[in-house]
Design a protein around this motif. Sequence first.
Motif, mmCIF file in Angstrom:
data_model
loop_
_atom_site.group_PDB
_atom_site.id
_atom_site.type_symbol
_atom_site.label_atom_id
_atom_site.label_comp_id
_atom_site.label_asym_id
_atom_site.label_seq_id
_atom_site.Cartn_x
_atom_site.Cartn_y
_atom_site.Cartn_z
ATOM 1 N N LYS A 270 4.538 80.717 30.677
ATOM 2 C CA LYS A 270 5.138 79.405 30.906
ATOM 3 C C LYS A 270 6.152 79.079 29.820
ATOM 4 O O LYS A 270 7.281 78.646 30.099
ATOM 5 C CB LYS A 270 4.036 78.334 30.942
ATOM 6 N N ILE A 271 5.760 79.305 28.568
ATOM 7 C CA ILE A 271 6.670 79.002 27.462
ATOM 8 C C ILE A 271 7.833 79.986 27.444
ATOM 9 O O ILE A 271 8.995 79.611 27.270
ATOM 10 C CB ILE A 271 5.904 79.033 26.130
ATOM 11 N N ALA A 272 7.507 81.286 27.624
ATOM 12 C CA ALA A 272 8.568 82.286 27.583
ATOM 13 C C ALA A 272 9.549 82.109 28.740
ATOM 14 O O ALA A 272 10.740 82.407 28.600
ATOM 15 C CB ALA A 272 7.955 83.680 27.613
ATOM 16 N N SER A 273 9.074 81.595 29.879
ATOM 17 C CA SER A 273 9.951 81.424 31.035
ATOM 18 C C SER A 273 10.899 80.244 30.874
ATOM 19 O O SER A 273 11.871 80.122 31.645
ATOM 20 C CB SER A 273 9.111 81.232 32.308
ATOM 21 N N ILE A 274 10.632 79.397 29.918
ATOM 22 C CA ILE A 274 11.534 78.275 29.666
ATOM 23 C C ILE A 274 12.832 78.761 29.034
ATOM 24 O O ILE A 274 13.886 78.142 29.186
ATOM 25 C CB ILE A 274 10.843 77.245 28.744
ATOM 26 N N VAL A 275 12.765 79.892 28.340
ATOM 27 C CA VAL A 275 13.910 80.359 27.559
ATOM 28 C C VAL A 275 15.130 80.583 28.442
ATOM 29 O O VAL A 275 16.238 80.159 28.110
ATOM 30 C CB VAL A 275 13.545 81.653 26.800
ATOM 31 N N MET A 276 14.956 81.250 29.557
ATOM 32 C CA MET A 276 16.084 81.577 30.424
ATOM 33 C C MET A 276 16.785 80.328 30.967
ATOM 34 O O MET A 276 18.018 80.220 30.875
ATOM 35 C CB MET A 276 15.598 82.480 31.554
ATOM 36 N N PRO A 277 16.067 79.344 31.546
ATOM 37 C CA PRO A 277 16.759 78.127 32.009
ATOM 38 C C PRO A 277 17.454 77.362 30.888
ATOM 39 O O PRO A 277 18.560 76.852 31.079
ATOM 40 C CB PRO A 277 15.621 77.297 32.623
#
Length: 622
Positions: A270-277
């Motif tokens: 969840k946290i790592a997936s925030i990076v791209m947006p």
Amino acid sequence: MRQPNFNRNQGPRGGQNLSATFDAAKKSTLLRLFRLVMKHYRWMVLAVLVCIAISSVTSLASTLFTRTLIDDYIVPLTQADNPEYHSLMQALFRLGLVLLLGVVCSYGYNRLMIYVSQGTQLRLRKQLFEHMQRLPLRHFDSHSHGEMMSTYTNDIDSLRQVISTSMAQVFNSLITIVVTFTSMIVLSIPLTLVSIFIAVLMALSTTRLGKWSRGYFRTQQESLARVNGFIEEMMTGQKVVKTFCHEQQAIRDFEQINEQLRASACNANKIASIVMPVNGNLGNMGYVLIAIVGATIALRDFSLFTFHFSLSLGTIVAFLQLNKSFTQPISHVSQQINSVLNASVGAERVFQMLDAEPEKDEGKWVMDDAKGDVDFQHVDFGYVPEKQVLFDININTSPGQKIAFVGGTGAGKTTIINLISRFYDVTAGDNAEKPNGRILYDGIPINDITKESLRRSMSVVLQETRLFTASVLDNIRYGRLDATDEECREAARLVGADDFILRLSEGYDTVLSGDGGNLSQGERQLLAIARAAVANPPVLILDEATSSIDTHTERLVQRGMDSIMRGRTTFVIAHRLSTVRNADQIIVLDHGRIIEHGSHDELLRLRGKYYQLYTGDTSLLS
């Protein structure tokens, strides 16, 4: 039933709790992984770098061509009375050839990275397995089989993913950034400064969010190992689970550790997936800023000190595309952060196992013609310094004697066997005035004998039988790999296993699987005894070897056992009186101390502990 143990207080601050020590360990782990790849695939990686560089340059060429297309072709053609398109077609054809070269190089480096990743995975598993064979027993006693299997599967697979995908992406991004940044400076310094500002924001967001999620990725891998360990434990103990109607409790325990895995995996991704947006929006913001600044400079000449800046329409369009090429690699790297962080934890677990201290063997003496004379002299021992298990053990044997150990659970019987086999070693001790004693084998200190030659002079039949996925014949031959088929069959006949083997579907060629699950416990034990018989050693160790054989079968086996033991020094951990009465020495242990020793008749006359065991139960000694 072992209850799972885990910490539910690990939250978003888990990465911070790991501190700078873990940051340094993570960097050194990834660097070690990179060195491992370069050691075996240096030329392939160099070829990958060349292909990536060519692919990046061709991509940049198409971007820079936009400026030429607009300023040198489109604008002049729109102003010409009779436009001529031949030169434009030639330029587009040349660009097509350049892009085709880029496609070929991109395909080439992706194929090479697949080969590198699979080869590295193969080598790591091979190194792990070879190193595992050299690890001491204490390592397997302190690590569950499921956790170790998770290292072979999940952790190494995470490394394969990061090598095949993330490593190539990082290389591509770094080369693209360097080449693109150089072109941006040539085109426009003011617009380059705007791009640098946006890139710094993207790098800071990637670093901060990555550090935040790192602790969750570590927890995820640890939880995954616990799940594997629990499943392996339940599979091997399924009979116990069903016998005690423990199914519902097992389900609840599994749900608990499975939920821990789900929670940690969700938090990490969840946290790592925030990076791209986040980086994508920052890149879009930079695109807008560059368009505004570029349009302002193009419409109004801009001067700074003695520098004068002006931009053409083609330069602005080309720079906007260059900005995308400059910020996209940062976004691509951030997109790989899940794989990189997961791989860093996986690599750390793999290298921890590879760095585990192997079994030491300081022995120099090779036993070529052992007689089997084993003596204990004032031996003290503990598996850990805080808890002593054996106290002042003195045992004198002669070759060919049968020595039986009797005592309750925890008396130290198995520990003595472990010391004879050098699964554990008696150390010198911290107190020079009172050393921990020593064990002599044919008059030679056992620690001075190489473990391989020592163990080749012994055969051990354990209470817990372990069979392998192979034919019955090969399972017996495990005791001595150069034994002939006839020697294996003779060993089986000697211990009374021949009858049931011949009743199997393919006799001695029947392939066993699932640890011999299609055999009874007694039949499996007979094969283990036959395995010891074919080794034909001077020393035989029986760790309650007949405990799983019924009384009728034991009488058949005992004749074969007597033949095996004849002329050999035999150590027996006693389970039934039939294996004790004819022993030359019976040693009675209690809490790590020898309290009685002598023959069967001598100990009965003492009317001590052995007498109580003998008269208290005529079939069992413990």
